[in-house]
Design a protein around this motif. Structure first.
Motif, PDB file in Angstrom:
ATOM      1  N   LYS A  91      42.375  11.405  27.512  1.00  0.00           N
ATOM      2  CA  LYS A  91      43.361  11.389  27.592  1.00  0.00           C
ATOM      3  C   LYS A  91      43.403  10.446  27.001  1.00  0.00           C
ATOM      4  O   LYS A  91      43.373   9.351  27.919  1.00  0.00           O
ATOM      5  CB  LYS A  91      44.149  12.079  28.570  1.00  0.00           C
ATOM      6  N   SER A 117      45.887  18.400  27.402  1.00  0.00           N
ATOM      7  CA  SER A 117      44.615  18.318  26.482  1.00  0.00           C
ATOM      8  C   SER A 117      44.879  19.290  24.998  1.00  0.00           C
ATOM      9  O   SER A 117      44.898  20.329  25.064  1.00  0.00           O
ATOM     10  CB  SER A 117      43.645  18.495  27.066  1.00  0.00           C
ATOM     11  N   LYS A 159      26.457  26.937  37.414  1.00  0.00           N
ATOM     12  CA  LYS A 159      27.753  27.797  37.701  1.00  0.00           C
ATOM     13  C   LYS A 159      26.994  29.249  37.125  1.00  0.00           C
ATOM     14  O   LYS A 159      27.158  29.450  36.452  1.00  0.00           O
ATOM     15  CB  LYS A 159      28.668  28.413  38.213  1.00  0.00           C
ATOM     16  N   CYS A 161      37.777  30.631  34.389  1.00  0.00           N
ATOM     17  CA  CYS A 161      37.488  30.591  32.870  1.00  0.00           C
ATOM     18  C   CYS A 161      37.662  29.432  32.120  1.00  0.00           C
ATOM     19  O   CYS A 161      36.921  28.272  31.297  1.00  0.00           O
ATOM     20  CB  CYS A 161      36.887  31.571  32.448  1.00  0.00           C
ATOM     21  N   GLU A 202      37.374  26.148  33.769  1.00  0.00           N
ATOM     22  CA  GLU A 202      36.202  25.689  33.206  1.00  0.00           C
ATOM     23  C   GLU A 202      35.409  24.815  31.723  1.00  0.00           C
ATOM     24  O   GLU A 202      35.317  23.443  31.507  1.00  0.00           O
ATOM     25  CB  GLU A 202      34.814  26.576  33.836  1.00  0.00           C
ATOM     26  N   TYR A 207      37.969  23.959  29.309  1.00  0.00           N
ATOM     27  CA  TYR A 207      38.445  23.137  28.561  1.00  0.00           C
ATOM     28  C   TYR A 207      38.755  22.121  29.925  1.00  0.00           C
ATOM     29  O   TYR A 207      40.329  22.122  29.695  1.00  0.00           O
ATOM     30  CB  TYR A 207      39.906  24.291  28.062  1.00  0.00           C
ATOM     31  N   THR A 208      38.626  22.439  30.647  1.00  0.00           N
ATOM     32  CA  THR A 208      39.404  21.422  32.162  1.00  0.00           C
ATOM     33  C   THR A 208      39.306  20.032  31.379  1.00  0.00           C
ATOM     34  O   THR A 208      38.316  19.220  29.916  1.00  0.00           O
ATOM     35  CB  THR A 208      38.230  20.736  33.528  1.00  0.00           C
ATOM     36  N   TYR A 209      40.295  19.065  31.344  1.00  0.00           N
ATOM     37  CA  TYR A 209      40.510  17.992  30.922  1.00  0.00           C
ATOM     38  C   TYR A 209      39.780  16.712  31.405  1.00  0.00           C
ATOM     39  O   TYR A 209      38.748  16.382  32.373  1.00  0.00           O
ATOM     40  CB  TYR A 209      41.899  17.388  30.545  1.00  0.00           C
ATOM     41  N   LEU A 210      39.141  15.528  30.175  1.00  0.00           N
ATOM     42  CA  LEU A 210      38.472  15.349  30.301  1.00  0.00           C
ATOM     43  C   LEU A 210      37.217  14.018  32.316  1.00  0.00           C
ATOM     44  O   LEU A 210      36.954  13.676  32.088  1.00  0.00           O
ATOM     45  CB  LEU A 210      37.648  15.012  29.712  1.00  0.00           C
ATOM     46  N   ASP A 211      39.063  14.059  32.364  1.00  0.00           N
ATOM     47  CA  ASP A 211      39.018  12.047  32.735  1.00  0.00           C
ATOM     48  C   ASP A 211      38.982  12.457  34.303  1.00  0.00           C
ATOM     49  O   ASP A 211      38.643  11.779  35.218  1.00  0.00           O
ATOM     50  CB  ASP A 211      40.140  11.568  32.366  1.00  0.00           C
ATOM     51  N   ILE A 212      39.605  13.345  34.728  1.00  0.00           N
ATOM     52  CA  ILE A 212      40.573  13.397  36.273  1.00  0.00           C
ATOM     53  C   ILE A 212      39.553  14.620  36.751  1.00  0.00           C
ATOM     54  O   ILE A 212      39.975  15.812  35.678  1.00  0.00           O
ATOM     55  CB  ILE A 212      41.349  13.380  36.396  1.00  0.00           C
ATOM     56  N   LYS A 213      38.644  14.770  37.409  1.00  0.00           N
ATOM     57  CA  LYS A 213      38.606  15.169  38.373  1.00  0.00           C
ATOM     58  C   LYS A 213      38.890  16.593  38.629  1.00  0.00           C
ATOM     59  O   LYS A 213      39.873  15.773  39.734  1.00  0.00           O
ATOM     60  CB  LYS A 213      37.071  15.115  38.966  1.00  0.00           C
ATOM     61  N   GLN A 214      38.857  17.850  38.314  1.00  0.00           N
ATOM     62  CA  GLN A 214      39.446  19.257  39.162  1.00  0.00           C
ATOM     63  C   GLN A 214      38.925  19.506  40.208  1.00  0.00           C
ATOM     64  O   GLN A 214      37.526  19.502  40.134  1.00  0.00           O
ATOM     65  CB  GLN A 214      40.242  20.208  38.324  1.00  0.00           C
TER      66      GLN A 214
END
Lengths: 202, 101
Positions: free
Chosen positions: A156, A167, B34, B58, B61, B63-70
């Motif tokens: 992003k 995304s 995991k 699923c 995990e 396609y989680t976006y890359l910059d902000i950790k969920q």
């Protein structure tokens, strides 16, 4: 009769751009980069750079990343007010370069995943395979020698994506991760851009 | 780097030496992979396989976006495998969710 064996090592070279807090610049220029860990969705542990690939201007992407990365969403303020972009010449022996932007590199990672899956199946176990973890596993367990990994990802790089947590699945950046900065970068680091963090996400 | 014969042999050798249990422990404990919680119920022959992860999880995990950790809140449930080993639990052969009771 003498037999000479000549080994030809192909060296891969490319320019890398690293966006960061300007306060980190002096220590990086003096002591070099330090690797970060925990980037499970990227290319595993390492020091990250934007490089030329599917993106035309990796330097500008490093700027955007450094600006947006300043925002601390918990404390709702910028962690730093001045960003910097550092340029490095990255060099790596081809035999230690995992290039996931081409079929050869992907084939290696797929093969390791396949063997993992088959082995675990013998005891009825399955795991979620994640790129960064798989690369860390292959490198740290010395299954293959990796010093630098390159890959295409989606990052992003605009405010709207971050605010609304959007995304795309189409990648927009080529990045590389360097695990041994002292080997592949050394002291060859230059400050190429510096500026104020312009945006505030609120 | 290419998957030539030498590299393939090297990779094969690692997987020949490591045991499946050791590999599982290395992957899940050292590298934080995991485990997929799957309940495979065997009642004489294969009966059913229920995936306990939600499709939402699923997707997140993968396609989680890359910059902000969920941060996901995970509710711990009793491991299904424990129930399988418990002979006091009766399984209904006609039920697609054998552990509902």
């Amino acid at each position: 009769m003498h037999v000479f064996l000549i080994f030809i090592y192909m060296i891969v070279k490319f320019d890398g751009f690293h966006g960061t807090d300007n306060d980190n610049v002096d220590s990086i220029l003096q002591d070099g980069f330090k690797i970060s860990s925990g980037d499970k969705d990227w290319l595993g542990d390492g020091c990250y750079f934007f490089v030329e690939g599917i993106n035309k201007n990796p330097c500008e992407q490093a700027v955007q990343w450094a600006i947006l990365n300043a925002w601390d969403k918990i404390n709702r303020k910028n962690k730093y007010v001045t960003y910097a972009v550092l340029h490095s010449n990255i060099t790596v022996d081809d035999s230690k370069f995992l290039d996931l932007t081409n079929a050869d590199g992907v084939e290696i990672l797929d093969y390791i995943q396949k063997l993992c899956r088959e082995k675990l199946a013998t005891i009825g176990k399955r795991i979620h395979f994640i790129d960064g973890y798989l690369i860390n596993f292959a490198r740290t367990e010395k299954i293959i020698d990796i010093e630098v990994t390159k890959g295409n990802v989606y990052i992003k790089l605009n405010i709207e994506d971050r605010i609304h947590n959007l995304s795309r699945r189409i990648n927009n950046c080529t990045i590389c991760s360097v695990y041994l900065p002292s080997n592949n970068i050394g002291k060859n680091i230059k400050l190429v851009k510096k500026g104020n963090v312009e945006y505030e996400i609120g | 780097m290419k998957l030539d014969k030498d590299l393939k042999d090297r990779i094969d050798k690692y997987f020949e030496i490591v045991s499946a249990i050791d590999l599982y422990n290395i992957l899940t404990q050292k590298y934080k992979f995991k485990s997929i919680n799957e309940a495979t119920v065997t009642y004489g022959l294969y009966l059913s396989e229920e995936r306990t992860d939600s499709s939402f999880l699923c997707d997140v995990e993968s396609y989680t976006y890359l910059d902000i950790k969920q941060e996901l809140e995970v509710v711990k449930v009793k491991n299904v495998e424990d129930s399988v080993m418990n002979t006091h639990i009766m399984h209904d052969n006609e039920c697609s969710i054998p552990f509902a009771a």
